[in-house]
Every structure is written in structure tokens, then in C-alpha cells.
Design an enzyme around this catalytic site. Structure first.
Site, PDB file in Angstrom:
ATOM      1  N   HIS A  10      85.557 -74.203 -73.243  1.00  0.00           N
ATOM      2  CA  HIS A  10      85.398 -73.056 -74.151  1.00  0.00           C
ATOM      3  C   HIS A  10      86.142 -73.364 -75.441  1.00  0.00           C
ATOM      4  O   HIS A  10      86.733 -74.434 -75.580  1.00  0.00           O
ATOM      5  CB  HIS A  10      85.850 -71.749 -73.493  1.00  0.00           C
ATOM      6  CG  HIS A  10      87.315 -71.645 -73.175  1.00  0.00           C
ATOM      7  ND1 HIS A  10      87.980 -72.536 -72.353  1.00  0.00           N
ATOM      8  CD2 HIS A  10      88.260 -70.742 -73.570  1.00  0.00           C
ATOM      9  CE1 HIS A  10      89.248 -72.181 -72.242  1.00  0.00           C
ATOM     10  NE2 HIS A  10      89.450 -71.101 -72.993  1.00  0.00           N
ATOM     11  N   HIS A  36      88.662 -71.693 -77.063  1.00  0.00           N
ATOM     12  CA  HIS A  36      90.027 -71.249 -77.351  1.00  0.00           C
ATOM     13  C   HIS A  36      90.858 -72.408 -77.903  1.00  0.00           C
ATOM     14  O   HIS A  36      90.682 -73.572 -77.526  1.00  0.00           O
ATOM     15  CB  HIS A  36      90.686 -70.687 -76.089  1.00  0.00           C
ATOM     16  CG  HIS A  36      90.455 -69.212 -75.925  1.00  0.00           C
ATOM     17  ND1 HIS A  36      90.636 -68.556 -74.735  1.00  0.00           N
ATOM     18  CD2 HIS A  36      90.052 -68.265 -76.820  1.00  0.00           C
ATOM     19  CE1 HIS A  36      90.371 -67.266 -74.892  1.00  0.00           C
ATOM     20  NE2 HIS A  36      90.004 -67.070 -76.148  1.00  0.00           N
ATOM     21  N   ASP A  55      93.860 -73.460 -77.564  1.00  0.00           N
ATOM     22  CA  ASP A  55      94.650 -74.351 -76.690  1.00  0.00           C
ATOM     23  C   ASP A  55      93.763 -75.375 -75.972  1.00  0.00           C
ATOM     24  O   ASP A  55      94.283 -76.274 -75.298  1.00  0.00           O
ATOM     25  CB  ASP A  55      95.501 -73.551 -75.684  1.00  0.00           C
ATOM     26  CG  ASP A  55      94.705 -72.605 -74.807  1.00  0.00           C
ATOM     27  OD1 ASP A  55      93.750 -71.979 -75.300  1.00  0.00           O
ATOM     28  OD2 ASP A  55      95.050 -72.477 -73.613  1.00  0.00           O
ATOM     29  N   HIS A  56      92.450 -75.290 -76.148  1.00  0.00           N
ATOM     30  CA  HIS A  56      91.519 -76.246 -75.535  1.00  0.00           C
ATOM     31  C   HIS A  56      90.780 -77.093 -76.578  1.00  0.00           C
ATOM     32  O   HIS A  56      90.058 -78.017 -76.207  1.00  0.00           O
ATOM     33  CB  HIS A  56      90.507 -75.517 -74.649  1.00  0.00           C
ATOM     34  CG  HIS A  56      91.147 -74.794 -73.504  1.00  0.00           C
ATOM     35  ND1 HIS A  56      91.030 -75.202 -72.185  1.00  0.00           N
ATOM     36  CD2 HIS A  56      91.956 -73.699 -73.478  1.00  0.00           C
ATOM     37  CE1 HIS A  56      91.715 -74.399 -71.408  1.00  0.00           C
ATOM     38  NE2 HIS A  56      92.291 -73.467 -72.172  1.00  0.00           N
ATOM     39  N   HIS A  75      85.617 -65.678 -68.653  1.00  0.00           N
ATOM     40  CA  HIS A  75      86.835 -65.755 -69.485  1.00  0.00           C
ATOM     41  C   HIS A  75      86.525 -65.188 -70.877  1.00  0.00           C
ATOM     42  O   HIS A  75      86.896 -64.072 -71.174  1.00  0.00           O
ATOM     43  CB  HIS A  75      87.288 -67.213 -69.548  1.00  0.00           C
ATOM     44  CG  HIS A  75      88.521 -67.447 -70.329  1.00  0.00           C
ATOM     45  ND1 HIS A  75      89.727 -66.859 -70.007  1.00  0.00           N
ATOM     46  CD2 HIS A  75      88.769 -68.191 -71.434  1.00  0.00           C
ATOM     47  CE1 HIS A  75      90.655 -67.231 -70.881  1.00  0.00           C
ATOM     48  NE2 HIS A  75      90.081 -68.038 -71.760  1.00  0.00           N
TER      49      HIS A  75
HETATM   50 ZN   LIG Z   1      91.038 -69.610 -72.843  1.00  0.00          ZN
HETATM   51 ZN   LIG Z   2      93.610 -71.760 -71.943  1.00  0.00          ZN
END
Ligand SMILES: [Zn+2]
Ligand SMILES: [Zn+2]
Length: 254
Positions: free
Chosen positions: A60, A62, A64-65, A142
């Protein structure tokens, strides 16, 4: 297959855990799951190089990814020699839109004049092949268009949940897998919409019949509890806890 955890952490700054990234060597390919900050450094620490990566798969969008994806591409463009190796990148339709926005934002800085680059959309239930690897995707719960990813190669299978809360599509995707790499953000007893606690991760692994369970994506509150004991409430198979640079070989079990 061999999995190296590059980032077992989250958005919370940590000296020991970087945000999400995992290196999987499978079917003759080097695959990167997600590309959180610190991925380039961790790849070097793992004995690999960003220019060796054949395929990037995103769960995904986000931050942090994905935050180190622009740097990964900028580095491939300029430093020290331009990349030559072909690169495939895949994620959900939402990820493909995100990628197009990055291209508009960074322009030539992340263009690929020296190598072939292909960006593919993976749908819920979708499948793609690369080298000796089969990749299947299923919706995770999510944010819209979050995916869990299943890799099959060398007779073994690995499923990466990305970020998710409990959902049957992830259980189905993880059916009988040899290793379930599963997010485990917060301790049991906390409310964490969009994420899993240890016993919820264990429930997914148990219902799927996963042979081994590797918990990751730990927020600090989850590190303060006995995560293994909480996961044991629901899962009795082999259990591992991720640390950055942990290596796990993924083989057919049973
Ligand atoms: Zn996430
Ligand atoms: Zn995450």
C-alpha cells in the site's frame, strides 16, 4: 527462497527498527516488498545492492512503506553509474496512481533512461509472473487498495500481509503457506483498527494453516508485551519475531 527483514518497524522513530521493507530472493530474482525509509542502507547491510533488485512489490502507499522509493529511483538514475538492470514495480491500482504522481512531482529525477522499467497494477485476486516466481494478490483491510501478496517459487510459498486487520481474503491467500510474514502492530486488548494484535495474527495463521508465522511491524507498545505468548493463544505452529536484518530461509514444510 530466502527472506531478509530490512525494516520491522513502523512510523515511530527507532534506533533498531526501520520502517517496512523486506528482501526476498526467490526463483532467481531479488524482490523487494515495500520500500520504507532506510531501505537502501539496509540492503547494503544485507549484502545486496539496490541496483540488483529485479522486482518491487508494494502492499500500500502509506509513507512508512513507500518513502524511500523516490530515493531508490533517483539513485538508480544517477549514482554512481546509471542503472542497467530492468526493473518491474507492481502494486494496487491506487499504487499505480501514486507512482504516476511521483513521476509528475520528481520528473526527470526519477526517470529511467538507462534501464527498462515497467509498472504493473495488481488487482484483488490478480496474479502475475516474473522469472520463476508466481505472485498473487488479495485485498487487505487497511486503506483502500491495500494488498496482501503471495509468492510461490522453488516449491515453497510466502505470504506478506502488508498492513491489515483480520479479514478472510488474507486468510484465503495465506492458505497452507510455508511462511506467513504478518503485521503485528499493537498488543492484545488494544483497539487498533486497520492493524493486528499478536493473537489476531495468530488467528489468521491458524485458520490459513500457515506452517510458520513471522511477526513484524511492531509499534513500541507491542514490544513491551510478550508477543509470542499472545500469538500462542491462537497459533501453535513455529513462531518467529522479526528483527531488522533477520534472515529466514523459506522452504516447503510438510
Ligand atoms: Zn499502513
Ligand atoms: Zn505500516
Amino acid at each position: 527462497m530466502r527472506l531478509t527483514v530490512l525494516g520491522s518497524g513502523t512510523i515511530v522513530p527507532s534506533l533498531s527498527r526501520q520502517p517496512s521493507a523486506y528482501l526476498l530472493e526467490a526463483g532467481g530474482l531479488k524482490i523487494l516488498f515495500d520500500c520504507g525509509s532506510g531501505s537502501l542502507r539496509r540492503l547494503l547491510e544485507a549484502g545486496a545492492h539496490p541496483d540488483d533488485i529485479d522486482l518491487m512489490l508494494f502492499s500500500h502507499t502509506h509513507i512508512d512503506h513507500t518513502s524511500e522509493l523516490p530515493l531508490f529511483l533517483f539513485s538508480a538514475r544517477y549514482a554512481p553509474q546509471a542503472r542497467r538492470r530492468a526493473l518491474r514495480i507492481a502494486g494496487s491500482a491506487g499504487f499505480v496512481e501514486f507512482f504516476a504522481a511521483l513521476e509528475r512531482l520528481y520528473g526527470d529525477g526519477i526517470s529511467a533512461p538507462s534501464y527498462q522499467r515497467q509498472v504493473d497494477a495488481l488487482a484483488d485476486g490478480g496474479e502475475m509472473r516474473a522469472g520463476g516466481v508466481r505472485i498473487r494478490a488479495a485485498a487487505a483491510r487497511h486503506i483502500p487498495s491495500s494488498l496482501a501478496l503471495r509468492i510461490e517459487a522453488e516449491g515453497a510459498s510466502l505470504v506478506y500481509t502488508g498492513d491489515t486487520e483480520y479479514c478472510e481474503s488474507v486468510v484465503d491467500l495465506a492458505r497452507d503457506c510455508d511462511l506467513l510474514l504478518c503485521e503485528c502492530s499493537f498488543p492484545d486488548g488494544t483497539s487498533c483498527p486497520g492493524h493486528l494484535t499478536p493473537s489476531q495474527a495468530g488467528r489468521i495463521a491458524a485458520e490459513a494453516g500457515a506452517r510458520r508465522l513471522l511477526l513484524t511491524h511492531f509499534y513500541p507498545a507491542c514490544e513491551e508485551v510478550d508477543r509470542a505468548a499472545q500469538a500462542r493463544r491462537t497459533y501453535s505452529g513455529e513462531l518467529l519475531l522479526a528483527e531488522d536484518l533477520l534472515q529466514v530461509s523459506v522452504e516447503k514444510v510438510g
